[in-house]
Design a protein around this motif. Structure first.
Motif, PDB file in Angstrom:
ATOM      1  N   GLY A 115       0.549  -8.009  -0.819  1.00  0.00           N
ATOM      2  CA  GLY A 115       0.114  -8.189  -2.188  1.00  0.00           C
ATOM      3  C   GLY A 115       0.779  -7.236  -3.144  1.00  0.00           C
ATOM      4  O   GLY A 115       1.692  -6.477  -2.772  1.00  0.00           O
ATOM      5  N   VAL A 116       0.325  -7.248  -4.399  1.00  0.00           N
ATOM      6  CA  VAL A 116       0.881  -6.374  -5.421  1.00  0.00           C
ATOM      7  C   VAL A 116       0.362  -4.955  -5.183  1.00  0.00           C
ATOM      8  O   VAL A 116      -0.520  -4.710  -4.357  1.00  0.00           O
ATOM      9  CB  VAL A 116       0.523  -6.869  -6.834  1.00  0.00           C
ATOM     10  N   LEU A 117       0.928  -4.013  -5.931  1.00  0.00           N
ATOM     11  CA  LEU A 117       0.599  -2.613  -5.701  1.00  0.00           C
ATOM     12  C   LEU A 117      -0.900  -2.343  -5.794  1.00  0.00           C
ATOM     13  O   LEU A 117      -1.462  -1.616  -4.965  1.00  0.00           O
ATOM     14  CB  LEU A 117       1.361  -1.729  -6.693  1.00  0.00           C
ATOM     15  N   ALA A 118      -1.568  -2.910  -6.797  1.00  0.00           N
ATOM     16  CA  ALA A 118      -3.010  -2.687  -6.935  1.00  0.00           C
ATOM     17  C   ALA A 118      -3.768  -3.138  -5.703  1.00  0.00           C
ATOM     18  O   ALA A 118      -4.692  -2.455  -5.241  1.00  0.00           O
ATOM     19  CB  ALA A 118      -3.533  -3.405  -8.177  1.00  0.00           C
ATOM     20  N   ASP A 119      -3.394  -4.288  -5.154  1.00  0.00           N
ATOM     21  CA  ASP A 119      -4.055  -4.785  -3.947  1.00  0.00           C
ATOM     22  C   ASP A 119      -3.887  -3.808  -2.788  1.00  0.00           C
ATOM     23  O   ASP A 119      -4.828  -3.547  -2.031  1.00  0.00           O
ATOM     24  CB  ASP A 119      -3.477  -6.140  -3.537  1.00  0.00           C
ATOM     25  N   ARG A 120      -2.699  -3.265  -2.659  1.00  0.00           N
ATOM     26  CA  ARG A 120      -2.407  -2.359  -1.546  1.00  0.00           C
ATOM     27  C   ARG A 120      -3.126  -1.021  -1.707  1.00  0.00           C
ATOM     28  O   ARG A 120      -3.638  -0.454  -0.739  1.00  0.00           O
ATOM     29  CB  ARG A 120      -0.901  -2.156  -1.428  1.00  0.00           C
ATOM     30  N   LEU A 121      -3.177  -0.518  -2.935  1.00  0.00           N
ATOM     31  CA  LEU A 121      -3.904   0.729  -3.179  1.00  0.00           C
ATOM     32  C   LEU A 121      -5.398   0.558  -2.897  1.00  0.00           C
ATOM     33  O   LEU A 121      -6.032   1.420  -2.270  1.00  0.00           O
ATOM     34  CB  LEU A 121      -3.692   1.181  -4.624  1.00  0.00           C
ATOM     35  N   LEU A 122      -5.959  -0.552  -3.343  1.00  0.00           N
ATOM     36  CA  LEU A 122      -7.379  -0.792  -3.102  1.00  0.00           C
ATOM     37  C   LEU A 122      -7.658  -1.053  -1.626  1.00  0.00           C
ATOM     38  O   LEU A 122      -8.713  -0.642  -1.112  1.00  0.00           O
ATOM     39  CB  LEU A 122      -7.865  -1.964  -3.952  1.00  0.00           C
ATOM     40  N   ALA A 123      -6.740  -1.699  -0.936  1.00  0.00           N
ATOM     41  CA  ALA A 123      -6.912  -1.891   0.511  1.00  0.00           C
ATOM     42  C   ALA A 123      -6.982  -0.540   1.213  1.00  0.00           C
ATOM     43  O   ALA A 123      -7.781  -0.350   2.146  1.00  0.00           O
ATOM     44  CB  ALA A 123      -5.763  -2.728   1.071  1.00  0.00           C
ATOM     45  N   ALA A 124      -6.176   0.409   0.768  1.00  0.00           N
ATOM     46  CA  ALA A 124      -6.216   1.750   1.342  1.00  0.00           C
ATOM     47  C   ALA A 124      -7.549   2.438   1.068  1.00  0.00           C
ATOM     48  O   ALA A 124      -8.090   3.138   1.938  1.00  0.00           O
ATOM     49  CB  ALA A 124      -5.062   2.582   0.788  1.00  0.00           C
ATOM     50  N   MET A 125      -8.105   2.221  -0.124  1.00  0.00           N
ATOM     51  CA  MET A 125      -9.397   2.826  -0.445  1.00  0.00           C
ATOM     52  C   MET A 125     -10.510   2.238   0.426  1.00  0.00           C
ATOM     53  O   MET A 125     -11.384   2.969   0.920  1.00  0.00           O
ATOM     54  CB  MET A 125      -9.714   2.615  -1.921  1.00  0.00           C
ATOM     55  N   HIS A 126     -10.483   0.925   0.617  1.00  0.00           N
ATOM     56  CA  HIS A 126     -11.475   0.310   1.491  1.00  0.00           C
ATOM     57  C   HIS A 126     -11.331   0.821   2.928  1.00  0.00           C
ATOM     58  O   HIS A 126     -12.339   1.017   3.632  1.00  0.00           O
ATOM     59  CB  HIS A 126     -11.336  -1.211   1.458  1.00  0.00           C
TER      60      HIS A 126
ATOM     61  N   ASP B  34     -12.844  -2.710  -7.325  1.00  0.00           N
ATOM     62  CA  ASP B  34     -12.135  -3.878  -6.816  1.00  0.00           C
ATOM     63  C   ASP B  34     -12.526  -5.124  -7.608  1.00  0.00           C
ATOM     64  O   ASP B  34     -11.667  -5.958  -7.963  1.00  0.00           O
ATOM     65  CB  ASP B  34     -12.458  -4.056  -5.334  1.00  0.00           C
ATOM     66  N   ALA B  35     -13.810  -5.265  -7.921  1.00  0.00           N
ATOM     67  CA  ALA B  35     -14.266  -6.417  -8.705  1.00  0.00           C
ATOM     68  C   ALA B  35     -13.686  -6.389 -10.115  1.00  0.00           C
ATOM     69  O   ALA B  35     -13.307  -7.434 -10.671  1.00  0.00           O
ATOM     70  CB  ALA B  35     -15.791  -6.436  -8.763  1.00  0.00           C
ATOM     71  N   LEU B  36     -13.579  -5.210 -10.720  1.00  0.00           N
ATOM     72  CA  LEU B  36     -12.938  -5.086 -12.026  1.00  0.00           C
ATOM     73  C   LEU B  36     -11.480  -5.529 -11.966  1.00  0.00           C
ATOM     74  O   LEU B  36     -10.984  -6.226 -12.860  1.00  0.00           O
ATOM     75  CB  LEU B  36     -13.002  -3.633 -12.508  1.00  0.00           C
ATOM     76  N   TRP B  37     -10.780  -5.116 -10.919  1.00  0.00           N
ATOM     77  CA  TRP B  37      -9.384  -5.508 -10.772  1.00  0.00           C
ATOM     78  C   TRP B  37      -9.250  -7.019 -10.656  1.00  0.00           C
ATOM     79  O   TRP B  37      -8.385  -7.635 -11.288  1.00  0.00           O
ATOM     80  CB  TRP B  37      -8.768  -4.812  -9.559  1.00  0.00           C
ATOM     81  N   ARG B  38     -10.094  -7.643  -9.865  1.00  0.00           N
ATOM     82  CA  ARG B  38     -10.002  -9.093  -9.698  1.00  0.00           C
ATOM     83  C   ARG B  38     -10.299  -9.829 -11.002  1.00  0.00           C
ATOM     84  O   ARG B  38      -9.754 -10.901 -11.260  1.00  0.00           O
ATOM     85  CB  ARG B  38     -10.937  -9.547  -8.574  1.00  0.00           C
TER      86      ARG B  38
END
Length: 225
Positions: free
Chosen positions: A138-149, A193-197
């Motif tokens: 995914g895009v950078l935001a997706d990858r950063l949030l995946a790391a946080m989860h 994550d919900a805000l990003w989506r």
């Protein structure tokens, strides 16, 4: 108290940070990004001035991430209380954790990323962040949030997390993404994550509106700002 990841997308050149803390409003003090320059997360006993200073050194003095970090810390008499992660626009990384860092702490430099944290449930939290960022799609935001989860799944902080932030720069001088949960009693990372989506489908539209108002899409809301 805090865990974070700074990262770069090799395909787009985007730079960004995702961060969370037990303290209020972590996004106001700790993540610093500049398009075409780099990203800096300054945490533990935070000195916010380190973020823009390191970015200035990378931009003005053409220093790589490590050299910029070293120079900034050399001027800080309390550097042993800091934890700082840096990535520059070429993907070069640097990280520092002072000997006064709080609780269990760890920092890992991975491919196009640095994960770091303090007052952790275990050092494995940071290892998981870097590993997931490297493998996520995914895009950078997706990858950063995946790391946080992944950090939360690995145990997260030793105590409850209350705030979280996501900040990303692309090609404009202002952030493409600047989202924050300043305080939540439950799951601030999930709320982020919900805000990003919610924001993602409109992200490019706001850039278009800024650069060419005649091409601005309308969302049919009062004021339409």
């Amino acid at each position: 108290m805090t865990f974070s990841i700074v990262g770069r997308c090799q395909q787009t050149g985007q730079l960004g940070i995702a961060i969370s803390s037990s303290s209020v409003s972590v996004g106001a003090r700790c993540p610093w990004v500049r398009a075409g320059v780099g990203a800096v997360a300054t945490q533990n006993i935070t000195l916010p001035a380190l973020g823009p200073e390191i970015l200035d050194l990378m931009e003005r003095d053409r220093l790589a991430a490590g050299a910029a970090l070293d120079r900034a810390l050399s001027a800080d008499q309390w550097s042993e209380y800091r934890q700082v992660s840096v990535i520059d626009h070429q993907g070069r990384t640097a990280v520092f954790t002072g000997n006064q860092a709080l609780g269990m702490h760890n920092a890992v430099a991975g491919d196009q990323c640095v994960a770091a944290g303090n007052l952790l449930a275990s050092k494995a939290v940071i290892d998981a962040m870097a590993k997931v960022f490297e493998s996520a799609q995914g895009v950078l935001a997706d990858r950063l949030l995946a790391a946080m989860h992944a950090a939360v799944k690995a145990g997260g902080e030793a105590g409850p997390v209350h705030s979280a932030a996501l900040k990303i720069v692309d090609k404009t001088s202002w952030p493409a993404v600047d989202l924050r949960v300043d305080w939540a009693d439950f799951d601030p990372i999930g709320q982020l994550d919900a805000l990003w989506r919610r924001y993602r489908p409109q992200m490019q539209d706001y850039v278009t509106r800024a650069l060419n108002p005649t091409a601005a899409p309308s969302y049919g809301v009062p004021g339409d700002e």
